[in-house]
Design an enzyme around this catalytic site. Structure first.
Site, PDB file in Angstrom:
ATOM      1  N   ASP A   1       6.627   0.796   1.590  1.00 36.29           N
ATOM      2  CA  ASP A   1       6.462   1.936   2.489  1.00 36.29           C
ATOM      3  C   ASP A   1       7.721   2.821   2.474  1.00 36.29           C
ATOM      4  OD1 ASP A   1       4.792   3.079   4.698  1.00 36.29           O
ATOM      5  OD2 ASP A   1       6.590   2.678   5.862  1.00 36.29           O
TER       6      ASP A   1
ATOM      7  N   GLU B   1       5.565   3.839  -2.431  1.00 38.91           N
ATOM      8  CA  GLU B   1       5.068   5.020  -1.741  1.00 38.91           C
ATOM      9  C   GLU B   1       6.268   5.952  -1.616  1.00 38.91           C
ATOM     10  OE1 GLU B   1       3.547   6.919   2.398  1.00 38.91           O
ATOM     11  OE2 GLU B   1       5.277   5.600   2.265  1.00 38.91           O
TER      12      GLU B   1
HETATM   13  C1  GLC Z   1       4.115   5.594   5.375  1.00 40.62           C
HETATM   14  C2  GLC Z   1       2.772   5.101   5.836  1.00 40.62           C
HETATM   15  C3  GLC Z   1       2.416   5.821   7.101  1.00 40.62           C
HETATM   16  C4  GLC Z   1       3.468   5.524   8.140  1.00 40.62           C
HETATM   17  C5  GLC Z   1       4.857   5.881   7.632  1.00 40.62           C
HETATM   18  C6  GLC Z   1       5.920   5.294   8.485  1.00 40.62           C
HETATM   19  O1  GLC Z   1       4.098   6.910   4.990  1.00 40.62           O
HETATM   20  O2  GLC Z   1       1.828   5.274   4.829  1.00 40.62           O
HETATM   21  O3  GLC Z   1       1.152   5.460   7.559  1.00 40.62           O
HETATM   22  O4  GLC Z   1       3.208   6.259   9.287  1.00 40.62           O
HETATM   23  O5  GLC Z   1       5.077   5.369   6.342  1.00 40.62           O
HETATM   24  O6  GLC Z   1       6.000   3.904   8.292  1.00 40.62           O
END
Ligand code: GLC
Length: 530
Positions: free
Chosen positions: A207, A267
């Protein structure tokens, strides 16, 4: 040749809270997933990715983790997790899970300790605490904004109400950022990764993988350049800093020390494919989500540009390219592509395009049912912190997180046991979109996904490899994966005639082919075999 499983995998994202509720508390859970794994095996995916199911106050749907080594009672127990993992493996499904290293929940033991401790103490040094600026430290240490709206700093108060230091949170105030210059944080996350690798997970989705390291001096940003949730287009002192790559080198060697073929996927909302490729160098992560592709409009020129640049940038570091159309943070693509009948037609074509491209694909639960975004959730049902932090101007991401419809009938269309109330209301029209209604139904989205995924597995030409563009009119994407196996997509707005010989393997809508020419309607895709 034996290849790494993730290089061509179709990976299905499960938003745990909204997949299937087995115990009637209105929220999805691990047992609900386990019970429905056969449906995913039937769909034909290779792996599942589970969004966070760890102990959490759910201030941000579980991306606010209070205990990285346990399951939230709402979602089940560690034993339920082990049972789910074992069942998935029995069905040949790999399992990757989320790791949330940029921040914890403010309910995490470490943060509680930090709040109770003195400024400058080791407990505070695990997070980013600073004195405020201005008289009595009244102003935040810098001008950074939270991605969910409002300032990225919150000021602590002593129990007697005296204000003291501020702490940084790029997201909600209940999500304090860790200080990754602190070796203790590195050690803690090594332990977290090991905990789940030892249990047998096949990998992690990382994340906010571009966010953990901040420019040391925490400089102000130029007003107006703050990043939105999906905006990696700016070079910001808290995103995509060089230091993150050291973390991934360490994580890669940790993952490599395990047997099996464990995958790490980032991500990272960064500027473009060349910046993404830096996360995928041979000693770093295996994959990253292709958000440039996700955000590309339904427009042939742009799609071709992104496809080419992604393949070139990833190819240069020996990494596989991934393709994705939806996830739990963005408006569902049926709606992004115009909604209604047109949006669905385009979504079907986009699916065949994506599944024909070289690399692996990430599918988001519900896209196989053609679910649209729910744009009219009642305000009092909204739970995304964006809603409150934006002062009620941004409805946030709940519209793509509505529980899945499994059955044609019933109050929640089979998401919960009868009489239970789902955590977000399921639209009345979704019975017709349920898995039960679509399964085996000619022309349904579910049948299209099932057939396409099966074909993709059967045809050696698809999945990992290369592609060659074929000549086609402007607005038509036409390419071959290997001589004789091709894909054509018409984005011109009108029917086009293509000189395409061979058999139609699958199409996203009605097409006419006489073995020499193909008449391809607008917003339609087809796979061909010569
Ligand atoms: C990422 C997740 C999202 C979350 C953010 C903070 O972007 O996909 O859902 O709100 O991180 O953890």
């Amino acid at each position: 040749m034996q290849t790494h499983w993730w290089r061509d995998a179709a990976i299905y994202q499960i938003y745990v809270r909204s997949f299937a509720d087995s115990n009637g508390d209105g929220e999805g859970d691990l047992n609900g997933i386990r019970e429905n794994l056969p449906a995913l095996a039937e769909l034909g995916v290779d792996a599942i990715w589970l969004t966070p199911f760890y102990v959490s106050p759910l201030a941000d749907g579980g991306y606010d983790v209070a205990d990285y080594r346990d399951v939230d009672p709402r979602f089940g127990t560690l034993e339920d997790f082990d049972a789910l993992l074992a069942s998935a493996h029995e069905l040949g499904l790999r399992v990757i899970i989320d790791v949330v290293p940029n921040h914890s929940s403010s309910a995490h033991e470490w943060f509680r300790e930090a709040v109770a401790a003195e400024p400058g103490s080791p407990a505070r040094a695990r997070y980013i605490f600073r004195d405020g600026k201005g008289p009595d430290g009244q102003e935040p240490p810098n001008n950074w904004q939270s991605i969910f709206g409002g300032p990225a700093w919150t000021r602590l108060k002593r129990p007697d109400g005296t204000p003291e230091q501020w702490y940084l949170h790029l997201f909600d105030s209940e999500q304090p950022d860790f200080d990754w210059t602190n070796p203790e944080v590195h050690e803690e996350f090594d332990g977290v990764l090991r905990f789940w690798l030892d249990r047998g997970v096949d990998g992690f989705r990382i994340d906010v993988a571009h966010g953990m390291v901040k420019e040391q001096s925490l400089p102000d940003i130029v007003e107006g350049t703050e990043a939105g949730m999906l905006d990696g287009s700016n070079v910001l002192p808290y995103f995509d800093q060089d230091g993150v790559h050291e973390i991934y080198r360490r994580w890669r060697s940790l993952a490599d020390s395990y047997d099996g073929d464990r995958a790490l996927v980032a991500e990272a909302w960064v500027e473009d494919s060349s910046r993404i490729a830096r996360y995928l160098r041979p000693d770093e992560l295996h994959q990253a989500f292709n958000f440039e592709y996700l955000t590309a409009p339904w427009e042939a020129g742009r799609l071709r540009e992104v496809i080419d640049s992604s393949l070139a940038a990833n190819g240069a570091v020996g990494a596989t390219t991934t393709w994705v159309l939806s996830n739990h943070d963005v408006t569902r693509h049926v709606t992004r592509f115009g909604g209604g009948e047109q949006g669905l037609r385009r979504a079907h074509a986009a699916t065949l395009l994506m599944l024909a491209l070289p690399g692996s694909v990430y599918l988001y639960q519900g896209e196989e049912l053609g679910l649209p975004e729910v744009v009219d959730l009642p305000e009092d049902a909204l739970q995304d912190p964006t809603w409150l932090r934006s002062g009620g101007t941004d409805r946030g991401r709940d519209g793509c997180r509505v529980p899945l419809p499994w059955k044609r009938d019933g109050a929640s269309f089979g998401f919960c046991p009868e009489n239970a109330r789902p955590w977000l209301p399921v639209p009345e029209s979704w019975g017709e979109l349920s898995r039960e209604a679509q399964r085996g139904t000619e022309g349904s989205t579910l049948e299209l996904y099932t057939r396409a995924l099966r074909l993709r597995r059967e045809l050696d030409a698809l999945g990992d490899g290369s592609m060659t563009w074929l000549s086609a009119p402007t607005g038509v994407l036409f390419f071959e994966r290997e001589p004789g196996i091709g894909c054509a997509v018409n984005l011109t707005g009108e029917t086009v005639e293509l000189p395409a010989s061979g058999e139609v393997l699958i199409s996203s809508g009605p097409v006419t082919a006489d073995g020499k020419n193909l008449s391809l309607p607008s917003d339609t895709a087809v796979w061909l075999r010569a």
